[in-house]
Design an enzyme around this catalytic site. Structure first.
Site, mmCIF file in Angstrom:
data_model
loop_
_atom_site.group_PDB
_atom_site.id
_atom_site.type_symbol
_atom_site.label_atom_id
_atom_site.label_comp_id
_atom_site.label_asym_id
_atom_site.label_seq_id
_atom_site.Cartn_x
_atom_site.Cartn_y
_atom_site.Cartn_z
ATOM 1 N N GLU B 29 0.839 -1.195 0.000
ATOM 2 C CA GLU B 29 0.000 0.000 0.000
ATOM 3 C C GLU B 29 0.875 1.247 0.000
ATOM 4 O OE1 GLU B 29 -2.476 -0.842 3.460
ATOM 5 O OE2 GLU B 29 -2.887 -2.771 2.530
ATOM 6 N N SER B 57 -6.336 -4.349 0.950
ATOM 7 C CA SER B 57 -6.903 -5.707 0.859
ATOM 8 C C SER B 57 -5.791 -6.704 1.140
ATOM 9 C CB SER B 57 -7.460 -5.949 -0.550
ATOM 10 O OG SER B 57 -8.430 -4.990 -0.889
ATOM 11 N N GLU B 58 -5.281 -6.661 2.375
ATOM 12 C CA GLU B 58 -4.076 -7.437 2.671
ATOM 13 C C GLU B 58 -4.279 -8.937 2.486
ATOM 14 O OE1 GLU B 58 -5.279 -5.100 4.718
ATOM 15 O OE2 GLU B 58 -3.730 -3.549 4.782
ATOM 16 N N GLN B 80 2.255 -2.155 6.140
ATOM 17 C CA GLN B 80 2.461 -0.866 6.803
ATOM 18 C C GLN B 80 2.561 -0.970 8.314
ATOM 19 O OE1 GLN B 80 -0.546 1.858 5.337
ATOM 20 N NE2 GLN B 80 0.663 2.283 3.520
ATOM 21 N N PHE B 86 -1.247 -10.330 11.693
ATOM 22 C CA PHE B 86 -2.345 -11.108 12.297
ATOM 23 C C PHE B 86 -3.451 -11.295 11.267
ATOM 24 C CE2 PHE B 86 -1.077 -8.882 16.479
ATOM 25 C CZ PHE B 86 -0.193 -9.895 16.811
ATOM 26 N N HIS B 128 -0.805 -1.047 16.900
ATOM 27 C CA HIS B 128 0.283 -0.758 15.951
ATOM 28 C C HIS B 128 1.665 -1.057 16.541
ATOM 29 C CE1 HIS B 128 -2.628 1.151 13.369
ATOM 30 N NE2 HIS B 128 -1.735 1.709 12.604
HETATM 31 C C1 LIG Z 1 -6.095 -3.238 7.537
HETATM 32 C C2 LIG Z 1 -5.211 -2.044 7.556
HETATM 33 N N1 LIG Z 1 -4.363 -1.850 6.521
HETATM 34 C C3 LIG Z 1 -3.560 -0.767 6.498
HETATM 35 C C4 LIG Z 1 -3.585 0.136 7.512
HETATM 36 C C5 LIG Z 1 -2.716 1.389 7.461
HETATM 37 N N2 LIG Z 1 -3.606 2.538 7.158
HETATM 38 C C6 LIG Z 1 -4.072 3.324 8.150
HETATM 39 S S1 LIG Z 1 -5.150 4.465 7.591
HETATM 40 C C7 LIG Z 1 -5.013 3.926 6.012
HETATM 41 C C8 LIG Z 1 -5.810 4.570 4.929
HETATM 42 C C9 LIG Z 1 -7.254 4.474 5.181
HETATM 43 O O1 LIG Z 1 -7.970 5.094 4.171
HETATM 44 P P1 LIG Z 1 -9.511 5.353 4.319
HETATM 45 O O2 LIG Z 1 -10.191 4.112 4.771
HETATM 46 O O3 LIG Z 1 -9.965 5.949 3.047
HETATM 47 O O4 LIG Z 1 -9.632 6.388 5.513
HETATM 48 P P2 LIG Z 1 -9.010 7.859 5.571
HETATM 49 O O5 LIG Z 1 -7.635 7.731 6.098
HETATM 50 O O6 LIG Z 1 -9.060 8.440 4.215
HETATM 51 O O7 LIG Z 1 -9.886 8.578 6.530
HETATM 52 C C10 LIG Z 1 -4.110 2.865 5.932
HETATM 53 C C11 LIG Z 1 -3.744 2.172 4.695
HETATM 54 C C12 LIG Z 1 -4.440 -0.136 8.597
HETATM 55 N N3 LIG Z 1 -4.496 0.678 9.659
HETATM 56 N N4 LIG Z 1 -5.245 -1.220 8.587
#
Ligand SMILES: Cc1ncc(C[n+]2csc(CCOP(=O)(O)OP(=O)(O)O)c2C)c(N)n1
Ligand SMILES: [Mg+2]
Lengths: 321, 323
Positions: B29, B57-58, B80, B86, B128
């Site tokens: 990502e 979509s891990e 990330q 998990f 985290h």
């Molecule tokens: C399952 C998962 N994958 C990756 C992350 C890292 N991550 C945190 S916020 C984020 C983006 C989220 O985007 P969105 O759902 O559009 O929410 P926004 O940040 O735009 O409010 C990512 C990839 C995570 N916390 N959880």
């Protein structure tokens, strides 16, 4: 039901809370940074205005707005961000886990897409207990590609659960534009499960409130889940780390266009200017006190670092014998 | 000599593998922009068919990598946050790991899973801050935790070249480590071979990942009092038991410092194997996270649950006197 003034007040509170929190990140009083909710205030405000105190919500990594709109004390929220014992979670949760169960706030959640199924379970339990309370789950456009959220939608439709799925489509998941990640449409995902879904202007709180009211009434009446896709824009960084490291994914023109419609200005314009000023001043007083309270509060005692690990009171073995 | 940071070493290793073998590709990502600072510039060099930005979509892209590997590619995945492991545990432990045996040797799954910034990131709270490397050692997925820039480079390259799934943990607390290196000397480091960073004769300290620096500083502080050997396994599975036995033949005393939860952590395995098969003249000790640790948000609480320098110092002194 809240009037135009109350809606503006909540939007203003969230806006200024976030700006104050960013200042505390810069000064080092908030460690770990925050995901600012700036620009998206009308969604939390409008949706939570349609709820009763006993309704429940789940939130996201970008959760301050939801928590405040559902009624959390700004001072205890700020204290949580600063990791103090007086915080909503006694300093154990921080920005991404803020919760107040006494207000139906089942917690922000740091894992994208993870909370939807939790909201469904809470809705189901409420339904079985004979209550007509409703559960709302907020999530971003990035979450619609998580399997667990789609599985939760299926369950919600199958069991006609009193759930409102609120997607805050702010155009990006971190640096990924929605169009680069979402095949089909967001509302189409709900439609596939027979869940009514609509896309609304997430910048106008009165539009959000109307749509949320209708969905909440449906849910309360036993007619099952609804999805609302609220179109919005993230005014600031994905996370405050972006204030230090510039990431190239949206240019200045894009940001200017996205910020051209501001939910605070849209609602503010509906108020008498004097009244608006009075509210702005009152919100500032609340936030001055919130910051003062947070920074005057004690840090938690490291001796209690394992407190609350088990609800049963089980004490874990420490890391050294 | 040029200075190489741990983070740069990871990016360099990935770039070198992409250049060396066209079957190698990267999924993750925000890797186009390089939010984790590992993949910066790679899209430009290798194009969007080799550096593939994924939706959040891990679970899908982890098994997507397995499928691509079964069809001849050598994917590297970037996650990330450590707790995403998990989320994809089924895809790694129950799918990728099991294919070779279940297919009677027909399949290989050469996928590398990289976690830049594992463990506590100071202030990122419960979901985290995990460091689940012992979980992968437990199920028998190859697991490496490099401690230095040179080893980060070498182990990451070896992981990508390996024909099995390999999880690479790059601890957040090691990311800032820098080293003077001659780039020409950077080479793959074989999996399963430990490194003695500092020889000693009284106590062997087995230190994992970022805790190697902690062990080195404790060894230095105790130098006049106790001669500490700092043993960095580098690969947790397969573990270099031969190397550890040789170290304990010299010292006969053992302390492990490991950022796992205590119960069933890699530290427990090291103590158990040493007790069963190696020379110990005093009861060993481990310094770990507590059982079931969830790192609280407030900084002092977060730090209170991580194995510390003081705890290691005390443990080394106690083991040196014991027996
Ligand atoms: C399952 C998962 N994958 C990756 C992350 C890292 N991550 C945190 S916020 C984020 C983006 C989220 O985007 P969105 O759902 O559009 O929410 P926004 O940040 O735009 O409010 C990512 C990839 C995570 N916390 N959880
Ligand atoms: Mg988004």
């Amino acid at each position: 039901m809240p009037d135009a003034v109350a809606l503006y007040r909540t939007i203003r509170l969230i806006r200024r809370f976030e700006e104050r929190a960013i200042e505390l990140v810069r000064s080092g009083d908030i460690v770990g940074g925050v995901h600012p909710y700036l620009g998206q205030e009308a969604i939390a405000t409008g949706v939570c205005a349609a709820l009763r105190p006993d309704d429940v919500i789940t939130s996201t990594h970008r959760g301050h707005g939801h928590v405040l709109a559902k009624g959390a004390d700004p001072a205890r929220m700020m204290a949580e961000l600063a990791g103090r014992v007086t915080g909503l979670n006694r300093g154990r949760g921080g920005s991404m886990h803020a919760a107040d169960f006494s207000l139906g706030i089942l917690g922000a959640n740091a894992i994208v897409g993870a909370a939807g199924a939790i909201a469904c379970g809470a809705a189901w339990a409420g339904m079985l207990a004979g209550s007509d309370r409703v559960a709302v789950t907020f999530f971003g456009d990035g979450a619609v590609n998580q399997g667990v959220l789609l599985e939760a939608m299926n369950l919600a439709a199958l069991r006609r659960l009193p759930v409102l799925f609120v997607c805050e489509n702010n155009g990006y998941a971190t640096t990924m534009p929605t169009a680069g990640a979402v095949a089909g449409t967001i509302t189409g995902r709900a439609a596939a499960f027979g869940i009514p879904a609509s896309t609304v202007d997430g910048m106008d709180v009165s539009v959000v409130l109307d749509a949320a009211r209708e969905a909440v009434e449906r849910a309360r009446a036993g007619a099952g889940p609804t999805m609302l896709e609220c179109l919005t824009y993230r005014f600031d960084a994905h996370h405050t780390f972006e204030h230090r490291v510039r990431l190239r994914y949206r240019d200045d023109a894009d940001v200017a266009a996205g910020r051209s419609r501001d939910p605070m200005q849209i609602q503010g314009a509906r108020l008498d200017p004097d009244e608006r000023t009075r509210i702005d001043v009152a919100v500032e007083t609340v936030l001055d006190e919130a910051v003062r309270f947070a920074l005057a509060s004690d840090h938690p005692d490291p001796a209690g670092a394992l407190d609350h690990l088990y609800a049963s009171g089980l004490r874990a073995r420490p890391g050294v014998a | 000599m040029p200075i190489l940071s741990y983070l740069k070493a990871l990016g360099r290793a990935l770039g070198d593998e992409l250049a060396a073998d066209e079957r190698v590709c990267v999924f993750g990502e925000d890797i186009r922009v390089g939010v984790a600072n590992v993949t910066n510039g790679l899209l430009k060099r290798f194009g969007p068919d080799r550096v593939v930005d994924m939706p959040i979509s891990e679970q899908a892209f982890t098994s997507f990598a397995t499928g691509a590997a079964l069809a001849g590619r050598r994917p590297v995945l970037e996650f990330q946050i450590p707790s995403l492991l998990f989320l994809v545990f089924e895809q790694i432990a129950n799918q990728a790991h099991k294919f070779p045996l279940m297919t009677g040797g027909q399949a290989a799954v050469p996928v590398t899973y990289l976690v830049p910034s594992s463990g506590s990131r100071t202030g990122w709270a419960g979901q985290h801050s995990d460091h689940p490397y012992s979980l992968f050692a437990h199920v028998g997925v190859k697991t490496v935790v490099p401690a230095t820039p040179t080893d980060a480079y070498g182990l990451f390259r070896a992981a990508i070249q390996d024909d099995d799934p390999v999880v690479v943990f790059a601890p957040a607390a090691a990311m800032g480590v820098r080293e003077d290196v001659d780039y020409a000397t950077l080479v793959p480091v074989p999996l399963g071979v430990a490194r003695v960073h500092r020889p000693g004769t009284d106590v062997t300290v087995v230190a994992v990942g970022h805790l190697v620096q902690t062990a080195l500083s404790v060894a230095e502080e105790l130098a006049d009092e106790i001669s500490v050997e700092v043993f960095d396994p580098r690969t947790l599975y397969p573990f270099d038991w031969t190397g550890l036995a040789a170290s304990l033949d010299r010292t006969g005393r053992l302390v492990v410092i490991d950022d796992s939860n205590r119960s069933c952590g890699i530290g427990a395995e090291v103590l158990a194997t040493a007790a069963e098969q190696m020379r110990l003249v005093a009861p060993p000790k481990r310094v770990t996270r507590p059982d079931g640790a969830v790192l609280p948000f407030a900084l002092a609480l977060d730090q209170a649950l991580q194995p510390s320098r003081d705890q290691l110092l005390t443990a080394v002194r106690a083991v040196a006197k014991g027996g």
